[in-house]
Design an enzyme around this catalytic site. Structure first.
Site, PDB file in Angstrom:
ATOM      1  N   TYR A 181       0.789  -1.258  -0.081  1.00  0.00           N
ATOM      2  CA  TYR A 181      -0.116  -0.174   0.035  1.00  0.00           C
ATOM      3  C   TYR A 181       0.863   1.224  -0.016  1.00  0.00           C
ATOM      4  O   TYR A 181       1.704   1.571   1.044  1.00  0.00           O
ATOM      5  CB  TYR A 181      -0.813  -0.127   1.192  1.00  0.00           C
ATOM      6  CG  TYR A 181      -1.671   1.173   1.358  1.00  0.00           C
ATOM      7  CD1 TYR A 181      -2.369   1.919   0.739  1.00  0.00           C
ATOM      8  CD2 TYR A 181      -1.526   1.800   2.801  1.00  0.00           C
ATOM      9  CE1 TYR A 181      -3.333   2.873   1.258  1.00  0.00           C
ATOM     10  CE2 TYR A 181      -2.203   2.840   3.145  1.00  0.00           C
ATOM     11  CZ  TYR A 181      -3.087   3.595   2.443  1.00  0.00           C
ATOM     12  OH  TYR A 181      -3.621   4.667   2.708  1.00  0.00           O
ATOM     13  N   ASP A 227      -1.024  -5.616   9.808  1.00  0.00           N
ATOM     14  CA  ASP A 227      -2.040  -4.751   9.314  1.00  0.00           C
ATOM     15  C   ASP A 227      -3.042  -5.681   9.028  1.00  0.00           C
ATOM     16  O   ASP A 227      -3.133  -6.165   7.839  1.00  0.00           O
ATOM     17  CB  ASP A 227      -1.382  -3.937   8.440  1.00  0.00           C
ATOM     18  CG  ASP A 227      -2.502  -2.967   7.831  1.00  0.00           C
ATOM     19  OD1 ASP A 227      -3.964  -3.392   8.021  1.00  0.00           O
ATOM     20  OD2 ASP A 227      -2.132  -2.118   6.922  1.00  0.00           O
ATOM     21  N   ILE A 267      -6.440  -4.684   8.603  1.00  0.00           N
ATOM     22  CA  ILE A 267      -7.641  -3.752   8.346  1.00  0.00           C
ATOM     23  C   ILE A 267      -8.603  -4.318   7.196  1.00  0.00           C
ATOM     24  O   ILE A 267      -9.705  -3.771   7.116  1.00  0.00           O
ATOM     25  CB  ILE A 267      -7.223  -2.397   8.006  1.00  0.00           C
ATOM     26  CG1 ILE A 267      -6.517  -2.314   6.399  1.00  0.00           C
ATOM     27  CG2 ILE A 267      -6.243  -1.604   9.029  1.00  0.00           C
ATOM     28  CD1 ILE A 267      -6.542  -0.847   5.930  1.00  0.00           C
ATOM     29  N   LYS A 310     -12.577  -0.071   6.375  1.00  0.00           N
ATOM     30  CA  LYS A 310     -12.758  -0.908   5.160  1.00  0.00           C
ATOM     31  C   LYS A 310     -13.647  -2.163   5.380  1.00  0.00           C
ATOM     32  O   LYS A 310     -14.521  -2.453   4.646  1.00  0.00           O
ATOM     33  CB  LYS A 310     -11.528  -1.727   4.969  1.00  0.00           C
ATOM     34  CG  LYS A 310     -10.033  -0.727   4.451  1.00  0.00           C
ATOM     35  CD  LYS A 310     -10.535   0.103   3.551  1.00  0.00           C
ATOM     36  CE  LYS A 310      -9.205   0.982   3.326  1.00  0.00           C
ATOM     37  NZ  LYS A 310      -9.459   2.040   2.118  1.00  0.00           N
TER      38      LYS A 310
END
Lengths: 489, 489
Positions: free
Chosen positions: A148, A233, A235, A278
């Site tokens: 990302y 992470d 998410i 998200k």
């Protein structure tokens, strides 16, 4: 008058990354956004990992639960206390509900301690806060590629940290290996860069894949061996729509603790980043979470959370919503179903015109393989192709280079920020574009032959898909029936 | 295994300040909070600059304006767009309404450009963001003393900046002078510290006073002469309850621009910090604002605002509320009236027992002068007296040392986070304490004489005040009629 730089080096530098060429796609979209009737030839936004497919379920819940709002007659008696509450521990019902939700997302196979839930301003704030806790300026985190692009801003811009890429390759479906980790670690060491941690994104943005149990254990072993942090992470954890299911680092930790004898991992090294932006689809509410197994990190991150607390108005709404277990279970199942359906539609639409994409089971995007369309296997060629896609095909997809991908020719295609009809228009444009490209690129003799066979076949196959999708969108379970185009400023 | 520090220097250090002895008062309050019936001998919280006096007006507005909430039937059609909106420019109606509100607070004498409004997570986030924009680690900001202890956390903790105190003194009512500024600047230079800016807090926390026009102009001249930034923290601007009125730096700027010929100030040096937490009384909503006249700072701060955006749910509520000009005007007038009344009650209550306080016209606190009660004119004696006040008098006030005050014996007393009845109990305790102190400290002979005269006089004067207050609290305009004690965690 003394001559000196008026602003900080941060303000004068370009560490934020917004001025990079990768924002060209956004600019193109902003200046000419697609609308089915007002601007049918405009740019379709496929560069935004936004989850709009199940927001109607959230809205329905809100409409049926007025007591969850401090602005309704049913909830107004909480207004004063909520407006005044600024304790950085957060509302107790909020941290409890978030912990419980995280458990549900992980199939109720793990427990989360609400007292370890630390708030932050979205995952953006959570990443930065954790970076400030774990490392000093000049120190580095390993990050598998592709990753990302926002990581650069969130983890390095104001903290002064560095990111060291761990190269993963398509030949191996971008799987993370111990060898790649060791190699990146050694390279950093050789450059006198102290590696302080490894950041894993699971499920991966942009790959749309999950890390399997073995890779997680290998990564944890690696971090433990090197005495560096492991930041997971997670998410996108509730966007997993088919098998193999999602395995959280929390499960590995819990298994290790429950195993025979002492857990041989240093739990002080393990941290999770989470967010509701998200999984539930409300990025505007800015709910980011840091969950750490390290007491000192929990304490420090909580103090830092003062810079980006979640509005108590939002904490209360979220607390009530996530405490409704029936709603949560229904939402998770239906959201996964809708994401899976949309993903299949896009992947099949691409396959129908001979465009491949990485097999995946999660995320709000797929990782499209356009290597065959590159003039040469270079990032210059990728950039050139990207500009054609933006300006001629009128799709704002994201080039692999912006994700630090090691190989040119891959593009991230977001598919959950639009309705079915818009997704179909996007697929039609790709269909037409690929067909045009082929016409141009093969010689006339082969082109004629191909036209009679291949192209016809592709078009038929694509038309069949389109018909199926249109049929399916008439079903009562269709997530959206009307075009959904928003003006983003 | 390589030996290294596992966490960052920030995480291992104490730059946050929460572990300082000044948190003892909070701990005492937390472990034994006052309640009129359940715990009448508990500690009264007077260390919290919270504005509860007019929150009922906000609540009333909310109850009458359901369309302002995205969770009400009237506002639900905005739910999806609002939940999805994460543009760091903010909702347009929000920035417009905040700019308009800032104008109203300044008596409509200045204009604010909504495109210069940058969001942040409260004033806490705003201060840090601005610090990150303006200066590099090791560089410094000048701050007149006494100043808000949170400045150390907000401006230096994660940024690496330094604060250089500009000493102000009681002999001059803590007025800021050019001489003090020059002296602090010279001292920093001598220590090889580069001064990058001057931070003014207007109205002042903890003084409860405003800066006059001359001081503002002098400060601006100073900053301009030195080519350093002038940051005006105006988060208490709507708490001014009597003349002389509040003068914002924005007025000085506007006057300079409107004046004959070119403005001779470099506007790129001027920045305002704002927040709705104090003026409107909802710190839980985390609405902080940076307003800069410097385009590069606006652009950079806006990018940084991603780490602490205001929840769009809250943006929409605030936008609707502050767009209601009739409400805003009524609120500002009534809030000032109530604050003035409470401040008078406290100042008169203190005066009645011979305790002085700095004359002030703003803020949620007064600056109490207990120098006469110190055993010696030292900060040790101040700390000793403070511990008596916390543990025996059972009031959590804040000692001047925590505000970096240059002189021992001053204490900040917050008065807007409680109802009238609690404020009266606090004043009674001070009355009794001062009386006891006097009894102990004067010799027996004089004590006897004093008992017949002085003490009686004080008690009568205090009783008269109390009666007046009780009468007044029966009036229909009383801000609160019931005890308001909240459990903070």
């Amino acid at each position: 008058m003394e001559q000196m730089q008026l602003l900080s080096r941060i303000a004068c530098g370009d560490g934020h990354g917004e001025n990079s060429s990768f924002f060209d796609g956004w600019k193109a979209y902003d200046s000419d956004p697609y609308h089915p009737t007002n601007n049918p030839h405009g740019v379709i936004q496929m560069g935004l990992a936004e989850n709009q497919l199940s927001l109607d379920l959230v809205e329905k819940w809100v409409s049926e639960n007025p007591q969850a709002s401090i602005c309704s007659p049913e909830g107004l008696h909480h207004f004063k206390d909520t407006a005044l509450f600024q304790d950085y521990h957060g509302l107790q019902q909020f941290t409890q509900a978030v912990a419980r939700f995280m458990e549900k997302v992980r199939g109720d196979r793990v427990r989360f301690d609400p007292t370890r839930i630390v708030m932050s301003g979205g995952a953006t704030g959570a990443q930065e806060t954790l970076a400030f806790c774990l490392a000093d300026p000049g120190e580095a985190l390993l990050v598998p590629t592709p990753y990302y692009p926002g990581n650069d801003r969130d983890l390095t811009w104001r903290t002064g940290l560095k990111l060291v890429p761990v190269e993963c390759h398509s030949s191996d479906d971008f799987k993370l290996t111990r060898q790649a980790l060791e190699s990146a670690f050694a390279a950093a060491k050789k450059s006198d860069i102290r590696v302080k941690g490894l950041l894993l994104n699971n499920p991966s943005n942009p790959l749309g894949t999950v890390l399997d149990r073995e890779t997680l254990i290998e990564s944890l072993n690696f971090a433990n061996d090197k005495n560096i942090h492991l930041i997971c992470d997670e998410i996108y954890s509730a966007t997993v729509f088919k098998r193999p299911g999602f395995v959280s680092i929390a499960e590995i930790v819990q298994d290790a603790i429950a195993g025979a004898g002492d857990c041989h991992y240093n739990l002080d090294l393990i941290h999770i980043i989470y967010s509701l932006s998200k999984d539930l689809g409300f990025p505007g509410f800015r709910v980011g979470i840091i969950y750490s197994y390290n007491d000192a990190v929990v304490a420090c991150a909580r103090k830092m959370s003062s810079f980006g607390l979640v509005s108590t108005q939002t904490q209360r709404l979220v607390a009530a919503m996530l405490s409704d277990e029936a709603f949560v279970e229904g939402f998770l199942a239906e959201s996964a179903r809708r994401l899976g359906r949309r993903r299949a539609m896009v992947a099949e639409g691409l396959a129908a015109v001979g465009v491949g994409s990485l097999p995946g089971n999660a995320g709000l995007y797929c990782w499209m393989d356009l290597r065959k369309l590159l003039k040469s296997a270079t990032f210059d060629a990728e950039l050139e192709l990207w500009h054609v896609i933006i300006h001629e095909v009128k799709l704002n997809v994201s080039p692999g280079a912006s994700f630090h991908c090691a190989e040119p020719g891959w593009f991230r295609v977001c598919f959950a920020n639009m309705d079915d009809a818009t997704a179909m228009v996007a697929l039609e444009r790709i269909n037409a574009f690929v067909a045009r490209r082929r016409e141009i690129e093969i010689d006339i003799a082969r082109k004629k032959q191909w036209r009679r066979g291949g192209k016809l076949e592709i078009s038929l196959s694509f038309r069949r898909l389109k018909d199926e999708m249109m049929m399916s969108s008439l079903s009562p379970h269709s997530p959206m029936s009307s075009p959904l185009v928003r003006a983003r400023n």
